[in-house]
Design a protein around this motif. Sequence first.
Motif, PDB file in Angstrom:
ATOM      1  N   LYS A  19       0.831  -1.208   0.000  1.00  0.00           N
ATOM      2  CA  LYS A  19       0.000   0.000   0.000  1.00  0.00           C
ATOM      3  C   LYS A  19       0.865   1.258   0.000  1.00  0.00           C
ATOM      4  O   LYS A  19       0.537   2.241  -0.656  1.00  0.00           O
ATOM      5  N   GLU A  22       2.087   1.628  -3.506  1.00  0.00           N
ATOM      6  CA  GLU A  22       1.002   2.151  -4.340  1.00  0.00           C
ATOM      7  C   GLU A  22       0.917   3.670  -4.188  1.00  0.00           C
ATOM      8  O   GLU A  22       0.839   4.400  -5.178  1.00  0.00           O
ATOM      9  N   GLU A  23       0.937   4.134  -2.962  1.00  0.00           N
ATOM     10  CA  GLU A  23       0.854   5.574  -2.693  1.00  0.00           C
ATOM     11  C   GLU A  23       2.036   6.308  -3.329  1.00  0.00           C
ATOM     12  O   GLU A  23       1.855   7.365  -3.950  1.00  0.00           O
ATOM     13  N   MET A  26       1.549   6.505  -7.056  1.00  0.00           N
ATOM     14  CA  MET A  26       0.484   7.448  -7.386  1.00  0.00           C
ATOM     15  C   MET A  26       0.975   8.899  -7.281  1.00  0.00           C
ATOM     16  O   MET A  26       0.500   9.768  -8.001  1.00  0.00           O
ATOM     17  N   LEU A  44       2.584  -0.120 -11.183  1.00  0.00           N
ATOM     18  CA  LEU A  44       1.361   0.155 -10.437  1.00  0.00           C
ATOM     19  C   LEU A  44       0.339  -0.961 -10.636  1.00  0.00           C
ATOM     20  O   LEU A  44      -0.324  -1.379  -9.688  1.00  0.00           O
ATOM     21  N   THR A  45       0.242  -1.468 -11.840  1.00  0.00           N
ATOM     22  CA  THR A  45      -0.650  -2.598 -12.114  1.00  0.00           C
ATOM     23  C   THR A  45      -0.265  -3.808 -11.264  1.00  0.00           C
ATOM     24  O   THR A  45      -1.130  -4.472 -10.692  1.00  0.00           O
ATOM     25  N   HIS A  46       1.018  -4.091 -11.172  1.00  0.00           N
ATOM     26  CA  HIS A  46       1.492  -5.218 -10.367  1.00  0.00           C
ATOM     27  C   HIS A  46       1.151  -5.013  -8.887  1.00  0.00           C
ATOM     28  O   HIS A  46       0.723  -5.955  -8.213  1.00  0.00           O
ATOM     29  N   PHE A  48      -1.322  -3.031  -7.644  1.00  0.00           N
ATOM     30  CA  PHE A  48      -2.783  -3.147  -7.507  1.00  0.00           C
ATOM     31  C   PHE A  48      -3.198  -4.609  -7.416  1.00  0.00           C
ATOM     32  O   PHE A  48      -3.988  -4.998  -6.571  1.00  0.00           O
ATOM     33  N   ALA A  49      -2.655  -5.422  -8.324  1.00  0.00           N
ATOM     34  CA  ALA A  49      -3.012  -6.840  -8.364  1.00  0.00           C
ATOM     35  C   ALA A  49      -2.589  -7.544  -7.078  1.00  0.00           C
ATOM     36  O   ALA A  49      -3.360  -8.313  -6.505  1.00  0.00           O
ATOM     37  N   ILE A  51      -2.108  -6.287  -4.108  1.00  0.00           N
ATOM     38  CA  ILE A  51      -2.952  -5.845  -2.988  1.00  0.00           C
ATOM     39  C   ILE A  51      -4.303  -6.544  -3.046  1.00  0.00           C
ATOM     40  O   ILE A  51      -4.780  -7.077  -2.045  1.00  0.00           O
ATOM     41  N   PHE A  52      -4.928  -6.560  -4.224  1.00  0.00           N
ATOM     42  CA  PHE A  52      -6.234  -7.214  -4.373  1.00  0.00           C
ATOM     43  C   PHE A  52      -6.138  -8.684  -3.967  1.00  0.00           C
ATOM     44  O   PHE A  52      -6.962  -9.194  -3.209  1.00  0.00           O
ATOM     45  N   TYR A  71      -9.171 -11.869  -9.774  1.00  0.00           N
ATOM     46  CA  TYR A  71      -8.605 -10.596 -10.223  1.00  0.00           C
ATOM     47  C   TYR A  71      -8.610 -10.510 -11.746  1.00  0.00           C
ATOM     48  O   TYR A  71      -9.034  -9.502 -12.308  1.00  0.00           O
TER      49      TYR A  71
END
Length: 80
Positions: A19, A22-23, A26, A44-46, A48-49, A51-52, A71
């Motif tokens: 996280k 990610e921040e 961003m 970022l895609t990696h 996001f995935a 984290i999900f 996912y």
Amino acid sequence: MKIPVIKKLVEEVALEDLKAAEEALMEELKPAIEIKGEDEGEQLTHVFAAIFILEKMQSSDVDFKTALREYTQKVRTSIS
């Protein structure tokens, strides 16, 4: 999106560190952890995935493959 990169993040990086990464991405900053990817968008895609998938594994008590499948179905749905 590269599955081996996502799997490595899920296995080796804590959720709070993902996280934070990610921040950082961003905010167009360099994350504290190494994230493989051709550019910031893929990194970022990696993240996001990962984290999900980690959240899904924890909340639903499922394995990596099941969470990954969910996912990728979400991604396919959003693209079409």
